[in-house]
Each structure stands twice: as C-alpha cells, then as structure tokens.
Write a protein that holds these residues in place. Structure first.
Motif, PDB file in Angstrom:
ATOM      1  N   ALA A 146       0.836  -1.191   0.000  1.00 53.75           N
ATOM      2  CA  ALA A 146       0.000   0.000   0.000  1.00 53.75           C
ATOM      3  C   ALA A 146       0.879   1.252   0.000  1.00 53.75           C
ATOM      4  O   ALA A 146       1.844   1.339   0.777  1.00 53.75           O
ATOM      5  N   GLY A 147       0.565   2.186  -0.886  1.00 59.39           N
ATOM      6  CA  GLY A 147       1.333   3.421  -0.982  1.00 59.39           C
ATOM      7  C   GLY A 147       2.488   3.363  -1.946  1.00 59.39           C
ATOM      8  O   GLY A 147       3.052   4.407  -2.314  1.00 59.39           O
ATOM      9  N   ASP A 148       2.879   2.158  -2.372  1.00 53.60           N
ATOM     10  CA  ASP A 148       3.951   2.039  -3.364  1.00 53.60           C
ATOM     11  C   ASP A 148       3.478   2.544  -4.723  1.00 53.60           C
ATOM     12  O   ASP A 148       2.282   2.597  -5.018  1.00 53.60           O
ATOM     13  N   GLU A 149       4.439   2.880  -5.579  1.00 52.61           N
ATOM     14  CA  GLU A 149       4.139   3.393  -6.908  1.00 52.61           C
ATOM     15  C   GLU A 149       4.610   2.423  -7.980  1.00 52.61           C
ATOM     16  O   GLU A 149       5.621   1.723  -7.820  1.00 52.61           O
ATOM     17  N   VAL A 150       3.857   2.382  -9.076  1.00 53.69           N
ATOM     18  CA  VAL A 150       4.229   1.589 -10.239  1.00 53.69           C
ATOM     19  C   VAL A 150       4.064   2.460 -11.469  1.00 53.69           C
ATOM     20  O   VAL A 150       3.048   3.151 -11.627  1.00 53.69           O
ATOM     21  N   LEU A 151       5.054   2.478 -12.332  1.00 50.37           N
ATOM     22  CA  LEU A 151       4.996   3.268 -13.563  1.00 50.37           C
ATOM     23  C   LEU A 151       4.211   2.494 -14.612  1.00 50.37           C
ATOM     24  O   LEU A 151       4.515   1.327 -14.896  1.00 50.37           O
ATOM     25  N   VAL A 152       3.188   3.137 -15.180  1.00 49.81           N
ATOM     26  CA  VAL A 152       2.316   2.474 -16.153  1.00 49.81           C
ATOM     27  C   VAL A 152       2.236   3.318 -17.420  1.00 49.81           C
ATOM     28  O   VAL A 152       2.285   4.548 -17.364  1.00 49.81           O
ATOM     29  N   PRO A 153       2.108   2.677 -18.585  1.00 42.74           N
ATOM     30  CA  PRO A 153       2.066   3.438 -19.839  1.00 42.74           C
ATOM     31  C   PRO A 153       0.799   4.264 -19.963  1.00 42.74           C
ATOM     32  O   PRO A 153      -0.283   3.839 -19.570  1.00 42.74           O
ATOM     33  N   ASP A 154       0.938   5.458 -20.549  1.00 41.71           N
ATOM     34  CA  ASP A 154      -0.184   6.353 -20.809  1.00 41.71           C
ATOM     35  C   ASP A 154      -0.003   6.942 -22.208  1.00 41.71           C
ATOM     36  O   ASP A 154       0.898   7.750 -22.408  1.00 41.71           O
ATOM     37  N   PRO A 155      -0.854   6.512 -23.176  1.00 42.05           N
ATOM     38  CA  PRO A 155      -2.002   5.625 -23.065  1.00 42.05           C
ATOM     39  C   PRO A 155      -1.584   4.171 -22.810  1.00 42.05           C
ATOM     40  O   PRO A 155      -0.563   3.708 -23.318  1.00 42.05           O
ATOM     41  N   GLY A 156      -2.422   3.484 -22.034  1.00 39.67           N
ATOM     42  CA  GLY A 156      -2.154   2.093 -21.723  1.00 39.67           C
ATOM     43  C   GLY A 156      -3.431   1.376 -21.360  1.00 39.67           C
ATOM     44  O   GLY A 156      -4.457   2.009 -21.049  1.00 39.67           O
ATOM     45  N   TYR A 157      -3.375   0.066 -21.368  1.00 40.64           N
ATOM     46  CA  TYR A 157      -4.550  -0.756 -21.068  1.00 40.64           C
ATOM     47  C   TYR A 157      -5.141  -0.358 -19.721  1.00 40.64           C
ATOM     48  O   TYR A 157      -4.409  -0.113 -18.748  1.00 40.64           O
ATOM     49  N   THR A 158      -6.459  -0.303 -19.648  1.00 32.56           N
ATOM     50  CA  THR A 158      -7.145   0.225 -18.473  1.00 32.56           C
ATOM     51  C   THR A 158      -6.757  -0.473 -17.169  1.00 32.56           C
ATOM     52  O   THR A 158      -6.625   0.173 -16.125  1.00 32.56           O
ATOM     53  N   VAL A 159      -6.566  -1.795 -17.203  1.00 28.01           N
ATOM     54  CA  VAL A 159      -6.304  -2.541 -15.971  1.00 28.01           C
ATOM     55  C   VAL A 159      -4.942  -2.188 -15.374  1.00 28.01           C
ATOM     56  O   VAL A 159      -4.722  -2.360 -14.179  1.00 28.01           O
TER      57      VAL A 159
END
Length: 379
Positions: free
Chosen positions: A110-123
């Motif tokens: 909880a509170g950790d960060e994850v880098l996700v693509p934008d635009p990227g799959y919704t999930v």
C-alpha cells in the motif's frame, strides 16, 4: 455502519465498458469498442474442453496448473520467446488479468508506486488501486512514435517506485517495441532496482519480430504475462500464465491459493490442446488481423482521417480531437446514438488518450469499413 475501504473507491471505472454496455441491446450496432476476436476457436480446443467435462475432470488441480500444461508453456517459451524457464516458474492464471494482479500483488505494498504506460490498457491503472498502490503514468507521445522515453521514466522514479509495466505489442496503440527500447527500459529498472512487468498478450500479432523482455533479463527482475485469450480466440475460457523469476517460488503457491486456488480443469485442458495441437488458427488470425490493419489504413487514408499506423495487436489508434471537443467519451456515446458505431474512447486509456479513439480491427471486414467511414476527417 461499517465503511468501504477508501482505496476501493479509487479504482476507476472502465470507459471501454461504459460504451460497450451502452451498445448492448441497440439494433444494428457495429461494435468496434471491445477487443474480442471474431474468429472461431479451433475445433480441437473445443473438443479437449468437452472431453474434460465428459471425463469428470472437474476436481481441484495444483495451484500453479496441471503439470503437462506448465511443461507445454515452458516448451513454447523456449521455442517462440527465447526464454529458458523451468515449468515450476510457470503459473497458470485466470487470464492475463489475474496474472497481472498476482504480479502486482507480489511487488507492491500500500502506498507504493508503479509506472504504467499512458495511453495504456485500463487494468494497468485499475489493478494497483485495488492494492492501495499508486499507478504513475509515463507518457507515450505521438511525436516519439508512442515509444517510452528512458529519461522520462527516470524523472518519474521516486523512493516509493517499485515497478514498471511494459506492454508490447501494445493495447491500445498497436506499437511493437524494438529490442533496443526494451533494453533501455531494463537499464532504467536496474539503475533504480525496480521490477519489470511485461504484458505480452498480443505476442502473436506483430508485423515485425516480437522480443520478449524475459529473454533479455539477466538478473531475475522481469515478470512476464501472457494469455491464450487473443491468440487462440478463447477469451471466455480465461486462461493466461505468469512467468515469475525463481525469487517468487516460496510465495506464489500461497498467493495463488488465496486468490483463485486453481484455474478450472476443463479450461486448462483446452489450453493444453491449444498449445500442443495444430497452430494453423494462430497463423490465420495473424494474417487476418494484418489484412484488417491494411484495410483500415486504406479506408482512413482515403477519407483523410489521422491515425497511428499500428504494427501489432488488432487495434487502431485514431485521432478525433478536431471533432470531440475535449470530451472524447461523451463524443463516443454520441457517435453510438447517432451512427450506431461503438468505439472505445482514448481517455479510457489515460489522460494522453483524450482526443483519440481505439478501434478494434478483429471484426468482419464489412463492419470494419462501415464503422471507420463514420469517423470524421479534419476540416
């Protein structure tokens, strides 16, 4: 009255589903919104599932999947992906969605960060929120061909960052990342000591060689996510698999037991037949979706509609910013009402998707052309 956990309310709704559900029950809709293959599942896959039911193979199985299926996956990974893994590293999951959630659950607190693509799959954005973690978008820009910028990734890393999600071939963009780009992302992960989650669900639908991140991993930091849903047109069977580094061997059995126990046995036998039987349907699907990408490109080129030229998956990313007025989701719902054509709003895939729509190409050619012809060209 007890209260709902605050982090549960932070899980965003799916903009794709909103359009899809609005289209249900509307006569004559051309539905280009949801990534569902239109091709039939192979008969030998159906037969394997039927035989499993008939034989009464409906008991609990091992948490990680039946041994023949895990071995078949390991053989496929060696043959097609250049990944040498022990079958014990393969975990059969309820689609790629559970594989992604399982991977995130092992690397994020909880509170950790994850880098996700934008635009990227919704999930990619939804799943971390279910864990109380924070998805941090990294921009994929048209001027860069929607490829990740390593320096931009570095600037987003904080003391709370734990992982990077990479998706190639990409949903929704159809981008296939070259090996050099993947190595650059791995280098950022090594510098910051991050895990890398590699979503390769569309691996078989690339117009150029597909490179698996796991094949480039030299220090056991890549968790690879695959699915049979798209390649074998068996989305409803819900079979995927997670390939985890040896470091997770002690925790995965307990986590799998706590979440799903095991994937349904008939579905596993269908997956085994898919992987070990004839692959003609996969080859045919790849050729079909490539032909649909070319057809869509010709249709939009003739109309003067701007789009990103995809190199994989079965989607097209189309620019409608000139018409959508800064609210592409509302524009998509209006398009559905007026033209009976459903497309996914780009804003469902992140802020960078505002003004774009995702078009599913895995439909009959006549439906594809009809749907594309209502998309507006700039004045």
């Amino acid at each position: 009255m007890p209260h709902i956990a605050p982090h549960a309310r932070l899980v965003p709704p799916s903009g794709i589903r909103r359009v899809f559900e609005a289209a249900l029950g509307v006569d004559g809709v051309v539905n280009l919104a949801v990534g569902e293959p239109h091709l039939p599942v192979s008969p030998h896959v159906v037969e394997a599932a039927r035989d499993a039911w008939a034989a009464g193979l409906v008991d609990y199985g091992p948490n990680g999947g039946i041994a023949p299926l895990r071995a078949a996956v390991a053989s496929k990974l060696a043959r097609e992906n250049g990944m040498a893994v022990d079958p014990a590293q393969v975990w059969v999951t309820v689609g790629a969605t559970q594989a992604l959630h399982q991977a995130l659950g092992m690397v994020l607190d909880a509170g950790d960060e994850v880098l996700v693509p934008d635009p990227g799959y919704t999930v990619f954005t939804m799943a971390p929120r279910t864990l109380g973690a924070v998805p941090v978008p990294y921009p994929l820009r048209p001027e860069d061909g929607f490829r990740p910028d390593p320096d931009a990734l570095r600037r987003l890393v904080t003391p709370r960052t734990r992982a990077i999600v990479v998706n190639s071939p990409s949903n929704p963009l159809g981008v296939v990342l070259p090996e050099a780009d993947l190595r650059a992302v791995l280098e950022v992960a090594r510098e910051a000591d991050l895990w890398v989650l590699s979503d390769e669900v569309y691996e078989h639908f690339a117009d150029e060689p597909h490179t698996s991140l796991g094949a480039l991993d030299t220090d056991g930091r890549v968790l690879s996510i695959f699915s049979l849903s798209k390649s074998y047109a068996m989305t409803g069977a819900r079979v995927g698999y997670l390939v985890a580094p040896p470091a997770f061997a002690d925790v995965l059995p307990h986590l799998q037991e706590a979440t799903i126990s095991c994937v349904a046995m008939p579905d596993q036998h269908a997956a085994l037949a898919a992987l070990t039987g004839p692959q003609d349907a996969v080859v045919h699907a790849a050729r079909t979706y490539r032909a649909h990408r070319e057809l869509a490109g010709r249709t939009l080129d003739e109309a003067g509609v701007r789009y990103h030229r995809a190199r994989g998956a079965f989607y097209l990313w189309v620019d409608v910013a000139h018409a959508s007025g800064g609210d592409v989701e509302a524009w998509c719902l209006d398009l559905l009402r007026t033209e009976r054509v459903a497309v996914a709003p780009g804003s469902a895939f992140g802020r960078s998707g505002e003004g774009w729509v995702r078009v599913n190409l895995a439909v009959e050619p006549e439906d594809l052309v009809r749907g594309l012809k209502v998309l507006p060209a700039p004045a």
